[in-house]
Scaffold this active site. Structure first.
Site, PDB file in Angstrom:
ATOM      1  N   LEU A 133      62.587  32.344 -45.706  1.00  0.00           N
ATOM      2  CA  LEU A 133      62.380  32.108 -47.130  1.00  0.00           C
ATOM      3  C   LEU A 133      60.979  32.583 -47.472  1.00  0.00           C
ATOM      4  CD1 LEU A 133      63.820  28.480 -47.636  1.00  0.00           C
ATOM      5  CD2 LEU A 133      64.943  30.648 -48.152  1.00  0.00           C
ATOM      6  N   ASP A 134      60.820  33.181 -48.647  1.00  0.00           N
ATOM      7  CA  ASP A 134      59.484  33.599 -49.090  1.00  0.00           C
ATOM      8  C   ASP A 134      58.548  32.395 -49.110  1.00  0.00           C
ATOM      9  OD1 ASP A 134      60.400  36.187 -49.500  1.00  0.00           O
ATOM     10  OD2 ASP A 134      60.855  35.833 -51.620  1.00  0.00           O
ATOM     11  N   ARG A 135      57.258  32.665 -48.994  1.00  0.00           N
ATOM     12  CA  ARG A 135      56.271  31.581 -48.970  1.00  0.00           C
ATOM     13  C   ARG A 135      56.398  30.674 -50.195  1.00  0.00           C
ATOM     14  NH1 ARG A 135      50.682  31.247 -50.565  1.00  0.00           N
ATOM     15  NH2 ARG A 135      49.642  29.616 -49.381  1.00  0.00           N
ATOM     16  N   ARG A 231      65.133  37.338 -56.680  1.00  0.00           N
ATOM     17  CA  ARG A 231      63.997  37.618 -57.554  1.00  0.00           C
ATOM     18  C   ARG A 231      64.180  38.960 -58.256  1.00  0.00           C
ATOM     19  NH1 ARG A 231      58.971  36.850 -53.575  1.00  0.00           N
ATOM     20  NH2 ARG A 231      57.789  37.163 -55.526  1.00  0.00           N
TER      21      ARG A 231
END
Length: 292
Positions: A133-135, A231
């Site tokens: 998962l992205d930060r 996104r």
């Protein structure tokens, strides 16, 4: 930022922290020790976390300098887990934490915290990253407990047999209650992706399921697993995620993207699922009735 230098004859035999202070005078000894402790120091491309290690002439030192505010301890105990059996566990990744180690950091990442948990229950297997998962994204992350389980879930992910549901908050109100984006995604720059050709095929299903507080709550179901897919596809639809400023989202306390659930069925027919509650910052920005 990564600083690199070679150990000269005058630093040979010195402790790592003392030698690094002599080589990088702009850093305090306390800063250097923090870098070492948090896994941001490499000697000859190998991680070193012992400040007293003796240096040799010609050693290459690389220090990853991380902002002090990102040095946050992350620990998982049994009561924190979203799911656990003999093969897998699932944790709630909070926004602001890296899924896996970086050149700057080991300690304080989900990978390191899971690794410590596995050791706390007597396992010697390393934490294996099978998805990320992205930060800025929060939510469910699954971790295999052994190599066979890692191969199993990796194959299921590649075959599109792991179901994922995300929640996202966007500004504005889409004309459609539900829609699909089938558009290829390509890397545009070092940290940015977009719909472009040539690109990798990508499909995402979107559904509106709440409005209020000036935002619209979107459920996203990615049918492929491309970097930044949700996104990029929401931005392509004209509705960037709140807090996702690199993709045109309005500023917020965090990027409002949350992996709500993940599920899959093992070859022997066992159904496995983990569901993650949104954190307080996401819940506060969401429509009032979202969690009712």
């Amino acid at each position: 930022m990564i600083l690199t230098a070679r150990v000269a004859a005058e630093q040979a035999g010195m402790r790592l922290d003392d030698g690094a202070k002599a080589i990088f005078p702009q850093l305090s000894k306390g800063e250097i020790r923090r870098v070492i402790d948090w896994g941001g120091c490499n000697i000859n491309q190998s991680l070193v976390r012992v400040a007293s290690r003796a240096l040799k002439e010609g050693d290459e030192i690389a220090l990853g300098i991380m902002e002090p505010e990102r040095c946050i301890e992350l620990v998982y105990a049994k009561g924190d887990l979203l799911y656990e059996d003999r093969d897998f566990l699932a944790v709630l990744k909070a926004s602001g934490f890296n899924s896996q180690r970086t050149p700057y950091q080991l300690k304080g990442t989900v990978e390191y915290a899971v690794d410590c948990y596995l050791r706390s229950i007597g396992l010697t297997e390393p934490a294996r990253v099978v998805h990320r998962l992205d930060r800025g994204t929060s939510g469910v992350m699954f971790w295999p407990k052994h190599k066979k389980a890692a191969t199993l879930i990796s194959n299921l992910l590649k075959e599109g047999k792991v179901s994922k549901t995300y929640w996202a908050l966007i500004s504005g109100s889409p004309d459609q209650e539900q829609w699909e984006v089938d558009a290829p995604i390509a890397k545009l720059s070092k940290f940015r992706y977009g719909v472009a050709l040539p690109g990798r095929s990508a499909r995402t299903l979107f559904r509106v399921f709440g409005e209020g507080n000036g935002v619209t709550a979107i459920e996203a179901r990615p049918l492929t697993g491309r970097t930044h897919q949700i996104r990029v596809h929401l931005t392509h639809s004209g509705f960037p995620i709140v807090g996702d400023e690199p993709y045109g989202g309005v500023p917020a306390a965090r990027m409002m993207l949350h992996c709500r659930s993940m599920s899959f069925t093992t070859p022997n027919g066992k159904f496995i699922e983990a569901v993650a509650p949104p954190d307080p910052s996401f819940a506060a920005a969401a429509p009032a009735d979202l969690l009712q």
